[in-house]
Write an enzyme that holds these catalytic residues in place. Sequence first.
Site, mmCIF file in Angstrom:
data_model
loop_
_atom_site.group_PDB
_atom_site.id
_atom_site.type_symbol
_atom_site.label_atom_id
_atom_site.label_comp_id
_atom_site.label_asym_id
_atom_site.label_seq_id
_atom_site.Cartn_x
_atom_site.Cartn_y
_atom_site.Cartn_z
ATOM 1 N N LYS A 32 0.847 -1.194 0.000
ATOM 2 C CA LYS A 32 0.000 0.000 0.000
ATOM 3 C C LYS A 32 0.883 1.244 0.000
ATOM 4 C CE LYS A 32 -2.260 1.663 3.766
ATOM 5 N NZ LYS A 32 -2.134 3.123 3.895
ATOM 6 N N ASP A 59 -3.579 4.390 -1.801
ATOM 7 C CA ASP A 59 -4.432 4.880 -0.705
ATOM 8 C C ASP A 59 -4.475 6.412 -0.742
ATOM 9 O OD1 ASP A 59 -5.719 5.242 1.727
ATOM 10 O OD2 ASP A 59 -4.023 4.580 2.950
ATOM 11 N N LEU A 60 -5.289 6.955 -1.650
ATOM 12 C CA LEU A 60 -5.322 8.421 -1.828
ATOM 13 C C LEU A 60 -6.492 9.072 -1.105
ATOM 14 C CD1 LEU A 60 -4.374 8.763 -5.622
ATOM 15 C CD2 LEU A 60 -2.895 8.938 -3.606
ATOM 16 N N LYS A 61 -7.477 8.278 -0.687
ATOM 17 C CA LYS A 61 -8.651 8.796 0.044
ATOM 18 C C LYS A 61 -9.223 10.046 -0.619
ATOM 19 C CE LYS A 61 -7.391 6.915 4.593
ATOM 20 N NZ LYS A 61 -6.007 6.446 4.391
ATOM 21 N N HIS A 63 -11.645 12.836 -2.067
ATOM 22 C CA HIS A 63 -12.894 13.429 -1.561
ATOM 23 C C HIS A 63 -13.020 14.820 -2.174
ATOM 24 C CE1 HIS A 63 -15.499 14.358 2.284
ATOM 25 N NE2 HIS A 63 -16.122 14.615 1.155
ATOM 26 N N ASP A 64 -13.832 14.934 -3.236
ATOM 27 C CA ASP A 64 -13.997 16.224 -3.923
ATOM 28 C C ASP A 64 -15.292 16.127 -4.721
ATOM 29 O OD1 ASP A 64 -13.438 18.717 -5.318
ATOM 30 O OD2 ASP A 64 -11.307 18.347 -4.937
ATOM 31 N N PRO A 66 -17.745 15.234 -7.822
ATOM 32 C CA PRO A 66 -17.660 14.026 -8.647
ATOM 33 C C PRO A 66 -16.725 14.148 -9.847
ATOM 34 C CG PRO A 66 -19.922 14.392 -7.975
ATOM 35 C CD PRO A 66 -19.146 15.596 -7.503
ATOM 36 N N ASN A 67 -16.811 15.268 -10.563
ATOM 37 C CA ASN A 67 -16.005 15.424 -11.774
ATOM 38 C C ASN A 67 -14.503 15.398 -11.458
ATOM 39 O OD1 ASN A 67 -15.896 16.072 -14.661
ATOM 40 N ND2 ASN A 67 -14.988 17.996 -13.941
ATOM 41 N N THR A 68 -14.148 16.008 -10.347
ATOM 42 C CA THR A 68 -12.729 16.078 -9.977
ATOM 43 C C THR A 68 -12.230 14.713 -9.493
ATOM 44 O OG1 THR A 68 -12.977 18.399 -9.430
ATOM 45 C CG2 THR A 68 -11.084 17.281 -8.464
ATOM 46 N N THR A 119 -10.788 6.082 11.660
ATOM 47 C CA THR A 119 -10.739 5.542 13.032
ATOM 48 C C THR A 119 -10.164 6.558 14.019
ATOM 49 O OG1 THR A 119 -8.743 4.434 12.317
ATOM 50 C CG2 THR A 119 -10.690 3.075 12.551
ATOM 51 N N GLN A 189 -1.870 2.235 17.305
ATOM 52 C CA GLN A 189 -3.162 1.647 16.967
ATOM 53 C C GLN A 189 -3.902 1.325 18.261
ATOM 54 O OE1 GLN A 189 -4.538 1.551 14.157
ATOM 55 N NE2 GLN A 189 -3.011 1.340 12.524
ATOM 56 N N GLY A 209 1.402 -2.563 8.460
ATOM 57 C CA GLY A 209 2.575 -1.741 8.197
ATOM 58 C C GLY A 209 3.738 -2.084 9.084
ATOM 59 N N ARG A 210 3.837 -1.373 10.216
ATOM 60 C CA ARG A 210 5.030 -1.440 11.059
ATOM 61 C C ARG A 210 5.412 -2.826 11.565
ATOM 62 N NH1 ARG A 210 2.854 3.564 14.291
ATOM 63 N NH2 ARG A 210 0.975 2.543 13.497
HETATM 64 O O1 C5P Z 1 1.877 0.434 10.729
HETATM 65 P P1 C5P Z 1 0.409 0.071 10.757
HETATM 66 O O2 C5P Z 1 0.158 -1.410 10.622
HETATM 67 O O3 C5P Z 1 -0.322 0.686 11.921
HETATM 68 O O4 C5P Z 1 -0.148 0.738 9.412
HETATM 69 C C1 C5P Z 1 -1.493 0.696 9.080
HETATM 70 C C2 C5P Z 1 -1.743 1.431 7.796
HETATM 71 O O5 C5P Z 1 -3.157 1.517 7.594
HETATM 72 C C3 C5P Z 1 -1.234 2.870 7.777
HETATM 73 O O6 C5P Z 1 -0.853 3.146 6.426
HETATM 74 C C4 C5P Z 1 -2.426 3.685 8.171
HETATM 75 O O7 C5P Z 1 -2.401 4.974 7.636
HETATM 76 C C5 C5P Z 1 -3.562 2.870 7.561
HETATM 77 N N1 C5P Z 1 -4.854 3.046 8.203
HETATM 78 C C6 C5P Z 1 -5.075 2.783 9.546
HETATM 79 N N2 C5P Z 1 -6.317 2.939 10.076
HETATM 80 C C7 C5P Z 1 -7.331 3.353 9.321
HETATM 81 C C8 C5P Z 1 -7.127 3.620 7.974
HETATM 82 C C9 C5P Z 1 -5.865 3.438 7.442
HETATM 83 O O8 C5P Z 1 -4.174 2.391 10.256
HETATM 84 N N3 C5P Z 1 -8.517 3.463 9.839
#
Ligand code: C5P
Length: 231
Positions: A32, A59-61, A63-64, A66-68, A119, A189, A209-210
């Site tokens: 991602k 993962d660009l999320k 939000h604008d 519709p056309n954009t 979240t 988290q 991720g981490r």
């Molecule tokens: O390192 P970690 O496992 O916490 O990374 C989780 C990934 O998921 C990060 O890129 C974080 O921005 C993304 N994310 C999240 N919670 C969300 C939406 C996205 O942790 N609700």
Amino acid sequence: MKNPIFCALDTVDEARAASLARGLKGSVGGVKIGMEFFNAHGPKGFRTVAEAGLPIFLDLKLHDIPNTVAGGIRAVLPLKPVIVNVHAAGGLAMMRAAADAASEAGEARPLIVAVTMLTSLDQSDLDATGVSGTPADHVLRLAHLAAKAGLDGVVCSAHEIERLRAELGAGFKLIVPGIRPADADIADQKRIMTPPQALALGADVLVIGRPITSAENPREAADAIARSLAA
Ligand code: C5P
């Protein structure tokens, strides 16, 4: 079973992202890339990571209007991401425009999924922004809207999987971050779940991720998680 693990490459270091992707080939289902990396390195950085040959969730999320948003999706189609996301709060017409734009890629159409409620937000944030009901109500309402718009699924917390799966059906993709192996550092988290728990509840993609990227050997960390899923 296809590997459901997508590793979040949360870095602005292009060489590190590319080397992580190369090292994880065969051990994860994909990677991602988020706005941090993409805003810094753009399509060129995406292509550098893509050279590893792994599917990429962009993962660009978005939000604008519709056309954009449609234009934003269209602009990344040549990169062939496998998943791109938008905010469900952008509304029905915006999500439909995103899905329509994605379809222009034909066979290479990425899945378009919606972020329901971040979240990082809680009840007081909903109240402050004039949104009625509880966070659970809001997530469900937005997930139904995403399905109505023809989107492929939503990004959700592991604690929402059961209810969303029950209400939205088997084909609706649930992309789940906030996943931690039982022995991992939970870092920032909060409402976490282990990979096997999230998969058993019905997650399609586990965004991790981490626990992988901060490990001394990321590939071994990913392999250990994959083994825990197969057990
Ligand atoms: O390192 P970690 O496992 O916490 O990374 C989780 C990934 O998921 C990060 O890129 C974080 O921005 C993304 N994310 C999240 N919670 C969300 C939406 C996205 O942790 N609700």
